[in-house]
Design an enzyme around this catalytic site. Structure first.
Site, PDB file in Angstrom:
ATOM      1  N   SER A  27       0.846  -1.187   0.000  1.00  0.00           N
ATOM      2  CA  SER A  27       0.000   0.000   0.000  1.00  0.00           C
ATOM      3  C   SER A  27       0.881   1.236   0.000  1.00  0.00           C
ATOM      4  CB  SER A  27      -0.831  -0.030   1.285  1.00  0.00           C
ATOM      5  OG  SER A  27      -1.376   1.242   1.549  1.00  0.00           O
TER       6      SER A  27
ATOM      7  N   TYR B 206      -0.662  -0.130  10.384  1.00  0.00           N
ATOM      8  CA  TYR B 206      -1.021  -0.781   9.110  1.00  0.00           C
ATOM      9  C   TYR B 206       0.105  -0.601   8.086  1.00  0.00           C
ATOM     10  CZ  TYR B 206      -3.346  -1.306   4.542  1.00  0.00           C
ATOM     11  OH  TYR B 206      -3.664  -1.660   3.245  1.00  0.00           O
TER      12      TYR B 206
ATOM     13  N   LYS C  33       2.831  -3.412   6.509  1.00  0.00           N
ATOM     14  CA  LYS C  33       2.960  -3.601   5.054  1.00  0.00           C
ATOM     15  C   LYS C  33       4.457  -3.521   4.677  1.00  0.00           C
ATOM     16  CE  LYS C  33      -1.161  -4.239   3.337  1.00  0.00           C
ATOM     17  NZ  LYS C  33      -1.523  -5.550   2.799  1.00  0.00           N
TER      18      LYS C  33
ATOM     19  N   PHE D 134     -14.033  16.315   5.529  1.00  0.00           N
ATOM     20  CA  PHE D 134     -13.209  16.618   6.706  1.00  0.00           C
ATOM     21  C   PHE D 134     -12.106  17.584   6.297  1.00  0.00           C
ATOM     22  CE2 PHE D 134     -15.406  12.697   7.540  1.00  0.00           C
ATOM     23  CZ  PHE D 134     -15.898  12.913   8.821  1.00  0.00           C
TER      24      PHE D 134
ATOM     25  N   ARG E  69      -5.941  12.767  -3.379  1.00  0.00           N
ATOM     26  CA  ARG E  69      -5.647  11.333  -3.377  1.00  0.00           C
ATOM     27  C   ARG E  69      -5.493  10.874  -4.820  1.00  0.00           C
ATOM     28  NH1 ARG E  69      -4.804  12.685   0.903  1.00  0.00           N
ATOM     29  NH2 ARG E  69      -5.670  12.056   2.892  1.00  0.00           N
TER      30      ARG E  69
HETATM   31  N1  LIG Z   1      -8.642  -1.127  -0.996  1.00  0.00           N
HETATM   32  C1  LIG Z   1      -7.601  -0.319  -1.040  1.00  0.00           C
HETATM   33  O1  LIG Z   1      -7.753   0.901  -1.295  1.00  0.00           O
HETATM   34  C2  LIG Z   1      -6.209  -0.852  -0.788  1.00  0.00           C
HETATM   35  C3  LIG Z   1      -5.127   0.045  -0.906  1.00  0.00           C
HETATM   36  C4  LIG Z   1      -3.838  -0.434  -0.684  1.00  0.00           C
HETATM   37  C5  LIG Z   1      -3.623  -1.771  -0.368  1.00  0.00           C
HETATM   38  N2  LIG Z   1      -4.696  -2.615  -0.232  1.00  0.00           N
HETATM   39  C6  LIG Z   1      -4.423  -4.020   0.133  1.00  0.00           C
HETATM   40  O2  LIG Z   1      -5.032  -4.873  -0.830  1.00  0.00           O
HETATM   41  C7  LIG Z   1      -5.426  -6.105  -0.191  1.00  0.00           C
HETATM   42  C8  LIG Z   1      -6.899  -6.378  -0.453  1.00  0.00           C
HETATM   43  O3  LIG Z   1      -7.651  -5.310   0.139  1.00  0.00           O
HETATM   44  P1  LIG Z   1      -9.207  -5.121  -0.093  1.00  0.00           P
HETATM   45  O4  LIG Z   1      -9.448  -3.679  -0.195  1.00  0.00           O
HETATM   46  O5  LIG Z   1      -9.690  -6.033  -1.152  1.00  0.00           O
HETATM   47  O6  LIG Z   1      -9.744  -5.581   1.348  1.00  0.00           O
HETATM   48  P2  LIG Z   1     -10.855  -6.663   1.744  1.00  0.00           P
HETATM   49  O7  LIG Z   1     -11.012  -6.575   3.198  1.00  0.00           O
HETATM   50  O8  LIG Z   1     -12.046  -6.500   0.878  1.00  0.00           O
HETATM   51  O9  LIG Z   1     -10.136  -8.029   1.347  1.00  0.00           O
HETATM   52  C9  LIG Z   1      -9.292  -8.734   2.228  1.00  0.00           C
HETATM   53  C10 LIG Z   1      -9.724 -10.182   2.189  1.00  0.00           C
HETATM   54  O10 LIG Z   1      -8.860 -10.916   3.040  1.00  0.00           O
HETATM   55  C11 LIG Z   1      -9.642 -11.830   3.803  1.00  0.00           C
HETATM   56  N3  LIG Z   1      -8.904 -12.100   5.042  1.00  0.00           N
HETATM   57  C12 LIG Z   1      -8.662 -11.240   6.066  1.00  0.00           C
HETATM   58  N4  LIG Z   1      -7.961 -11.841   7.033  1.00  0.00           N
HETATM   59  C13 LIG Z   1      -7.738 -13.126   6.604  1.00  0.00           C
HETATM   60  C14 LIG Z   1      -7.077 -14.237   7.161  1.00  0.00           C
HETATM   61  N5  LIG Z   1      -6.512 -14.174   8.377  1.00  0.00           N
HETATM   62  N6  LIG Z   1      -7.047 -15.390   6.450  1.00  0.00           N
HETATM   63  C15 LIG Z   1      -7.634 -15.472   5.231  1.00  0.00           C
HETATM   64  N7  LIG Z   1      -8.288 -14.444   4.648  1.00  0.00           N
HETATM   65  C16 LIG Z   1      -8.338 -13.281   5.339  1.00  0.00           C
HETATM   66  C17 LIG Z   1     -10.963 -11.114   4.038  1.00  0.00           C
HETATM   67  O11 LIG Z   1     -12.040 -12.003   4.304  1.00  0.00           O
HETATM   68  C18 LIG Z   1     -11.141 -10.387   2.704  1.00  0.00           C
HETATM   69  O12 LIG Z   1     -11.864 -11.185   1.782  1.00  0.00           O
HETATM   70  C19 LIG Z   1      -5.090  -5.933   1.291  1.00  0.00           C
HETATM   71  O13 LIG Z   1      -3.837  -6.534   1.528  1.00  0.00           O
HETATM   72  C20 LIG Z   1      -5.006  -4.432   1.470  1.00  0.00           C
HETATM   73  O14 LIG Z   1      -4.174  -4.091   2.542  1.00  0.00           O
HETATM   74  C21 LIG Z   1      -5.972  -2.185  -0.442  1.00  0.00           C
END
Ligand SMILES: NC(=O)c1ccc[n+]([C@@H]2O[C@H](COP(=O)([O-])OP(=O)(O)OC[C@H]3O[C@@H](n4cnc5c(N)ncnc54)[C@H](O)[C@@H]3O)[C@@H](O)[C@H]2O)c1
Length: 335
Positions: A130, A153, A157, A211, A218
């Protein structure tokens, strides 16, 4: 690339995972296993994405499992060519409120995923990092900056990134790190991202909360473009050291103010009579954020195609219909 690659996606039932599964099915040539504990994602989400791919044979398998269960993870990974590690606790604010469980899950979980990939003989692992790992920076942020995470967080990462690099150099496990910017798109009803929060306010007939002055910026990237970036990496041969062992920023390079996003949302046709309301700024919030994506363009051929101002009307339609089906979405996983 072999005729069909076998991919395991941890966290594949979540927001980005569902968009990725749909994209990979549409591209063809992938047999996909989703490994997810359904703590934030759902089978519904995944099934919707598979259905939307309009593939008659979906080539997608689901394992309900936790990345903290190292043995099950290693067993699940056997026979897969590549792994995309998305599973994580994604709530930044929760990581500040209660850091220890957050750090334990994301740190131990990522270590387990890397170790399982090594033991199972996986030939390529993509890690979802991220821009929070880079943290406070003067924009545009590039891959060469010295990271300065501002939340647990972001810190964990960065730890995951460090482990990926270490597994590449110590064990020859090809890993690549992807720092996503602010991701938006469908299959995200459980998320509390900026766009979803504003959509939620409109849906409930509430004013849109801003806010601060709303001029903070962004880099908003559609989940389909994130999937594009990851898929380009899946195509890379093992010997390409311009990809493996590297970090890539996956973003648009376009800076958009929160006030602009809110304005676009207010101009949506059926906006329930909402207006803007300004609240005090959030302490410690980054003022400007935009990523330099030259490296992903040059090395992977990545080119973001989705434009937020063009997509908001159809995304709002998706949001409205999804809320009608699920009036009280879980909002446990924000960013
Ligand atoms: N959405 C964003 O803007 C964004 C930005 C930067 C990075 N990310 C990263 O991308 C990845 C996906 O994010 P997202 O937005 O789809 O989030 P999300 O919460 O929708 O997806 C995460 C998934 O991981 C599963 N999960 C959580 N803990 C688990 C565990 N212990 N074992 C197995 N599965 C588990 C959850 O059930 C979920 O389906 C993450 O690593 C997040 O940090 C997301």
């Amino acid at each position: 690339m072999p005729t069909q690659q076998s991919i395991l996606i941890t966290g594949g039932a979540g927001f980005i995972g569902a968009n990725l599964v749909r994209y990979l099915l549409e591209q063809g040539g992938y047999r996909i296993t989703v490994f997810d504990n359904l703590s934030a994602g759902s089978k519904d989400n995944l099934q919707q994405a598979v259905a939307d791919s309009q593939k008659k044979v979906s080539d997608t398998f689901f394992i309900e499992g936790d990345i903290l269960d190292a043995d099950r993870l290693t067993e699940a990974m056997r026979g897969h060519d590549r792994v995309i590690h998305l599973a994580a606790e994604t709530q930044v604010r929760e990581s500040i409120r209660n850091p220890r469980p957050h750090l334990e899950i994301n740190a131990q979980g990522t270590l387990n995923v890397l170790e399982a990939a090594r033991l199972a003989g996986v030939r390529g692992l993509l890690f979802a990092s991220s821009n929070a790992a880079a943290g406070r920076q003067e924009p545009p942020v590039h891959e060469g900056i010295v990271p300065c995470p501002m939340s647990p967080y972001g810190a964990v990462k960065l730890y995951g990134e460090a482990l990926c690099t270490a597994y590449y150099h110590s064990f020859g496990l090809p890993t690549a790190i992807f720092r996503f910017a602010n991701v938006y798109g469908p299959y995200s009803l459980h998320k509390t991202s900026v766009v979803n929060r504003l959509f939620g306010r409109i849906y409930e007939g509430q004013p849109l909360e801003i806010f601060g002055d709303g001029l903070q910026t962004r880099d908003f990237i559609h989940a389909r473009d994130v999937a594009q970036g990851l898929e380009l990496a899946l195509r890379q041969p093992l010997e390409n050291d311009r990809v493996w062992g590297q970090i890539f920023q996956i973003a648009t390079g376009v800076e958009t103010t929160i006030r602009d996003i809110a304005g676009m949302i207010l101009r949506l046709k059926d906006r329930n009579g909402s207006s803007l309301v300004f609240r005090p700024p959030v302490a410690g919030e980054v003022r400007r954020n935009v990523s330099d994506i030259a490296k992903a363009r040059r090395v992977l051929g990545f080119e973001p195609r989705m434009k937020i101002h063009e997509l908001l009307p159809s995304l709002w339609e998706w949001y409205r219909q999804s809320r009608e089906r699920r009036p009280n979405p879980l909002t446990t996983a924000g960013d």
